[in-house]
Design a protein around this motif. Structure first.
Motif, mmCIF file in Angstrom:
data_model
loop_
_atom_site.group_PDB
_atom_site.id
_atom_site.type_symbol
_atom_site.label_atom_id
_atom_site.label_comp_id
_atom_site.label_asym_id
_atom_site.label_seq_id
_atom_site.Cartn_x
_atom_site.Cartn_y
_atom_site.Cartn_z
ATOM 1 N N ALA A 8 0.821 -1.208 0.000
ATOM 2 C CA ALA A 8 0.000 0.000 0.000
ATOM 3 C C ALA A 8 0.854 1.257 0.000
ATOM 4 O O ALA A 8 2.017 1.234 0.400
ATOM 5 C CB ALA A 8 -0.910 0.000 1.225
ATOM 6 N N THR A 12 -3.535 3.827 5.688
ATOM 7 C CA THR A 12 -4.979 3.895 5.470
ATOM 8 C C THR A 12 -5.390 2.984 4.321
ATOM 9 O O THR A 12 -6.347 2.210 4.426
ATOM 10 C CB THR A 12 -5.417 5.342 5.187
ATOM 11 O OG1 THR A 12 -4.989 6.172 6.268
ATOM 12 C CG2 THR A 12 -6.896 5.445 5.011
ATOM 13 N N GLU A 13 -4.665 3.075 3.219
ATOM 14 C CA GLU A 13 -4.970 2.219 2.075
ATOM 15 C C GLU A 13 -4.773 0.751 2.429
ATOM 16 O O GLU A 13 -5.548 -0.110 2.008
ATOM 17 C CB GLU A 13 -4.107 2.597 0.879
ATOM 18 C CG GLU A 13 -4.459 1.794 -0.353
ATOM 19 C CD GLU A 13 -3.560 2.088 -1.542
ATOM 20 O OE1 GLU A 13 -4.065 1.972 -2.661
ATOM 21 O OE2 GLU A 13 -2.371 2.417 -1.349
ATOM 22 N N HIS A 15 -5.293 -0.645 5.286
ATOM 23 C CA HIS A 15 -6.451 -1.110 6.054
ATOM 24 C C HIS A 15 -7.708 -1.230 5.188
ATOM 25 O O HIS A 15 -8.556 -2.087 5.447
ATOM 26 C CB HIS A 15 -6.687 -0.198 7.258
ATOM 27 C CG HIS A 15 -5.791 -0.521 8.400
ATOM 28 N ND1 HIS A 15 -5.942 -1.646 9.175
ATOM 29 C CD2 HIS A 15 -4.702 0.122 8.891
ATOM 30 C CE1 HIS A 15 -4.998 -1.680 10.105
ATOM 31 N NE2 HIS A 15 -4.233 -0.617 9.942
ATOM 32 N N ILE A 16 -7.829 -0.392 4.185
ATOM 33 C CA ILE A 16 -8.957 -0.523 3.253
ATOM 34 C C ILE A 16 -8.887 -1.863 2.526
ATOM 35 O O ILE A 16 -9.870 -2.594 2.441
ATOM 36 C CB ILE A 16 -8.988 0.650 2.257
ATOM 37 C CG1 ILE A 16 -9.380 1.929 2.987
ATOM 38 C CG2 ILE A 16 -9.947 0.358 1.100
ATOM 39 C CD1 ILE A 16 -9.210 3.183 2.159
ATOM 40 N N VAL A 17 -7.719 -2.186 2.011
ATOM 41 C CA VAL A 17 -7.544 -3.455 1.296
ATOM 42 C C VAL A 17 -7.693 -4.633 2.255
ATOM 43 O O VAL A 17 -8.323 -5.643 1.925
ATOM 44 C CB VAL A 17 -6.192 -3.484 0.557
ATOM 45 C CG1 VAL A 17 -5.905 -4.866 -0.007
ATOM 46 C CG2 VAL A 17 -6.179 -2.446 -0.546
ATOM 47 N N GLY A 19 -9.541 -4.721 4.889
ATOM 48 C CA GLY A 19 -10.976 -4.849 5.142
ATOM 49 C C GLY A 19 -11.687 -5.554 4.009
ATOM 50 O O GLY A 19 -12.580 -6.376 4.240
ATOM 51 N N LEU A 20 -11.302 -5.233 2.783
ATOM 52 C CA LEU A 20 -11.872 -5.908 1.620
ATOM 53 C C LEU A 20 -11.589 -7.403 1.670
ATOM 54 O O LEU A 20 -12.481 -8.230 1.453
ATOM 55 C CB LEU A 20 -11.309 -5.298 0.330
ATOM 56 C CG LEU A 20 -11.607 -6.046 -0.963
ATOM 57 C CD1 LEU A 20 -13.068 -5.890 -1.344
ATOM 58 C CD2 LEU A 20 -10.710 -5.550 -2.074
ATOM 59 N N TYR A 67 -9.959 -4.731 -7.057
ATOM 60 C CA TYR A 67 -10.009 -3.459 -6.324
ATOM 61 C C TYR A 67 -9.272 -2.367 -7.095
ATOM 62 O O TYR A 67 -9.781 -1.267 -7.266
ATOM 63 C CB TYR A 67 -9.399 -3.638 -4.934
ATOM 64 C CG TYR A 67 -9.000 -2.352 -4.256
ATOM 65 C CD1 TYR A 67 -9.961 -1.515 -3.691
ATOM 66 C CD2 TYR A 67 -7.658 -1.970 -4.175
ATOM 67 C CE1 TYR A 67 -9.593 -0.328 -3.067
ATOM 68 C CE2 TYR A 67 -7.292 -0.795 -3.552
ATOM 69 C CZ TYR A 67 -8.260 0.023 -3.001
ATOM 70 O OH TYR A 67 -7.888 1.191 -2.385
ATOM 71 N N GLU A 68 -8.075 -2.682 -7.570
ATOM 72 C CA GLU A 68 -7.296 -1.689 -8.312
ATOM 73 C C GLU A 68 -7.975 -1.306 -9.618
ATOM 74 O O GLU A 68 -7.958 -0.150 -10.014
ATOM 75 C CB GLU A 68 -5.885 -2.214 -8.569
ATOM 76 C CG GLU A 68 -5.029 -2.248 -7.328
ATOM 77 C CD GLU A 68 -3.646 -2.812 -7.573
ATOM 78 O OE1 GLU A 68 -3.491 -3.676 -8.481
ATOM 79 O OE2 GLU A 68 -2.719 -2.395 -6.862
ATOM 80 N N SER A 71 -10.884 1.021 -8.792
ATOM 81 C CA SER A 71 -10.550 2.288 -8.130
ATOM 82 C C SER A 71 -9.899 3.297 -9.060
ATOM 83 O O SER A 71 -9.583 4.401 -8.633
ATOM 84 C CB SER A 71 -9.637 2.039 -6.926
ATOM 85 O OG SER A 71 -8.381 1.569 -7.360
#
Length: 105
Positions: A8, A12-13, A15-17, A19-20, A67-68, A71
């Motif tokens: 990442a 923050t990013e 933790h987003i990934v 979480g996904l 995801y990438e 986004s």
């Protein structure tokens, strides 16, 4: 053994990934929490990684690729009405007139 599924830009990013991946049944570990403050107020980049188990590496990377792909942001058009530029120009013109008035006092 843990493998890096995603590198990442920041914590923050990561933790987003994570979480996904967790939402899709893949257990994750986010590393790099303590390295973020190493650069002081400047945001440290490239130190946050999302780790998964060996058996989850392939499905995790597939989810990350999706995801990438989703986004990627395309620039939005302003509809051609030019209102944001128009407001900014009027504001700058008003500020210039006010400055001229104040300088002549």
């Amino acid at each position: 053994m843990l493998q890096i599924a995603y590198r990442a830009k920041d914590i923050t990013e990561a933790h987003i990934v994570a979480g996904l991946l967790n939402a899709n049944g893949i257990e994750t570990y986010v590393g790099g929490h303590y390295l973020q403050g190493a650069m002081g107020e400047i945001g440290a980049a490239g130190f946050s990684n999302v780790h998964v188990g060996d058996e989850d590496l392939y499905p995790a990377r597939q989810l990350v690729a999706e995801y990438e792909a989703s986004s990627r942001v395309t620039p939005a058009s302003d509809g051609g009405d030019g209102k944001p530029d128009s407001y900014a120009r009027w504001f700058l013109l008003a500020m210039a007139v006010l400055a001229l008035i104040l300088l002549n006092l």
